[in-house]
Design an enzyme around this catalytic site. Structure first.
Site, mmCIF file in Angstrom:
data_model
loop_
_atom_site.group_PDB
_atom_site.id
_atom_site.type_symbol
_atom_site.label_atom_id
_atom_site.label_comp_id
_atom_site.label_asym_id
_atom_site.label_seq_id
_atom_site.Cartn_x
_atom_site.Cartn_y
_atom_site.Cartn_z
ATOM 1 C CG ASP A 76 49.220 18.977 -36.711
ATOM 2 O OD1 ASP A 76 49.008 20.181 -36.914
ATOM 3 O OD2 ASP A 76 50.327 18.526 -36.356
ATOM 4 C CD GLU A 170 52.556 24.045 -34.963
ATOM 5 O OE1 GLU A 170 53.245 24.940 -34.480
ATOM 6 O OE2 GLU A 170 52.099 23.109 -34.265
HETATM 7 ZN ZN ZN Z 1 49.622 24.979 -32.259
#
Ligand code: ZN
Length: 399
Positions: A76, A170
């Site tokens: 992401d 994340e």
């Molecule tokens: Zn990162």
């Protein structure tokens, strides 16, 4: 060149996560990259599993007498800047001049970003000024892909088993959700999610949050003497009791801070949300004590006021775990020494997925990606540094 081709292919896929979503992954467009990576692992003959939560695990068997070591990157991109329609610019043999970012009117300049001084004659990859680049962490993914190709060329008996994990989300702190260590098989791992290759990070902040809720007492202000307890003013006083210099504006390196993130209120209710950070967990405890003391002082002076503190643990410094598993430290240190590459330890001023993995029985330091200025339009990557990282990480698997 495969590394560059991979990287350019990955950054063009929009994979922004969404902190307001409760699904896992938070956005389904992250599957556009996850499915591509799965296909590419299949084509390379790497056994893999894409689970129902968008975690892609891969495994390359090796000499079983040696521990399996994992690698991890996230698919992401950050929330602060769009990652849609990324149009990377490739500047070969960088000559040191300011780099115009497309037609945006923005420039990447050595004055603002001194790192560019180290990039002369190298290949610098930038944005066109309208999006982020997504090198955080697609540079990490491309490096891991290159390492996989290198490891597959080694004889099975002369290589260490390799576990790969690509996670979504994340950037919204949910990467380690649903982490399945049995599936991952790694004794320890490295996230490839930092910046400069020279930094190895075994440390991150310990993190807590505190929500302060002050309940006042509202009556007609004309009759307010000794009766009206104004929650807004008490919040102001509460904040004044906290250490003035322990804020992000005045701290760096290993200095921790209290950061007020939001505040809202009226006469009867005032609420403020703080995050507390410190590499040293004992000092972090003292920071919490400062909040308890401020509460005590105010409640002592204004008997009718009520203060509620909601204190939450967020994440912990992985050094606690790493110290008990020094092999993940010595392995990578010895590689830098063997390759004659200078390195420094960096105490990350934030959290990493690896910190959470470390407390889930998979110690997980962080390594660099050769990319900089993450989360915005000035993000850039240096091809030669990505290549260097893929060489360093490949060494992990030579036995
Ligand atoms: Zn990162």
């Amino acid at each position: 060149m495969l590394l560059l081709d991979d990287f350019l292919r990955y950054v063009k896929i929009d994979t922004q996560s969404d902190e307001n979503s409760s699904t896992s992954p938070s956005t389904f467009k992250q599957y556009d990259l996850l499915n591509l990576l799965k296909k590419e692992l299949d084509e390379l003959g790497v056994e893999n599993t894409l689970d129902e939560f968008g975690r892609l695990y891969g495994y390359i068997p090796g000499n079983d007498k040696h521990d399996c070591v994992g690698l991890c990157s996230h698919v992401d991109t950050a929330l602060e800047c769009s990652g849609k329609d990324v149009k990377p610019q490739i500047i070969k043999n960088y000559n040191g001049n300011d780099i115009p970012l497309g037609d945006s009117g923005l420039f990447l300049s050595k004055n603002d970003f001194p790192k560019l001084n180290e990039c002369l004659n190298k290949t610098v990859i930038t944005t066109d000024g309208t999006t982020l680049l997504g090198a955080d962490d697609k540079a990490g993914i491309a490096i891991i892909k290159e390492v996989i190709r290198n490891v597959l060329k080694m004889d099975k008996s002369s290589r260490r088993p390799l576990a790969v994990l690509f996670t979504p989300d994340e950037e919204i702190g949910r990467g380690p959700e649903h982490f399945n260590l049995a599936l991952y098989k790694a004794k320890f791992a490295y996230t490839i999610d930092g910046a400069d290759p020279k930094y190895i990070s075994f440390e991150n902040f310990n993190a807590k949050s505190i929500n302060v809720h002050i309940i006042g007492k509202s009556i007609h202000p004309g009759e307010g003497k000794d009766k009206l307890i104004n929650a807004i003013l008490l919040m102001n006083e509460f904040i004044s009791y906290l250490p003035k210099d322990m804020i992000p504006y005045k701290t760096s390196g290993r200095e921790g801070f209290n950061h007020i993130v939001s505040i809202k209120g009226d006469v009867e209710n005032a609420e403020a949300y703080f995050i507390l950070r410190n590499h040293d967990s004992n000092i972090l405890k003292k920071q919490v004590d400062d909040f308890l003391l401020a509460k005590e002082k105010i409640e002592k002076e204004y008997k009718e006021a009520k203060i509620e503190l909601s204190i939450k643990d967020q994440y912990r410094n992985m050094i606690e775990v790493i110290e008990k598993h020094p092999d993940c430290k010595t392995l990578i240190e010895n590689i830098y020494k063997k390759m004659n590459i200078p390195f420094e330890y960096e105490a990350t001023r934030g959290g990493t997925d690896g910190a959470t993995f470390s407390f889930m029985n998979c110690p997980c330091p962080n390594l660099g990606t050769g990319s900089y200025n993450h989360h915005g339009r000035y993000e850039f990557a240096v091809l030669e540094e990505m290549e260097l990282m893929s060489k360093i990480v490949t060494e992990i698997y030579k036995i």
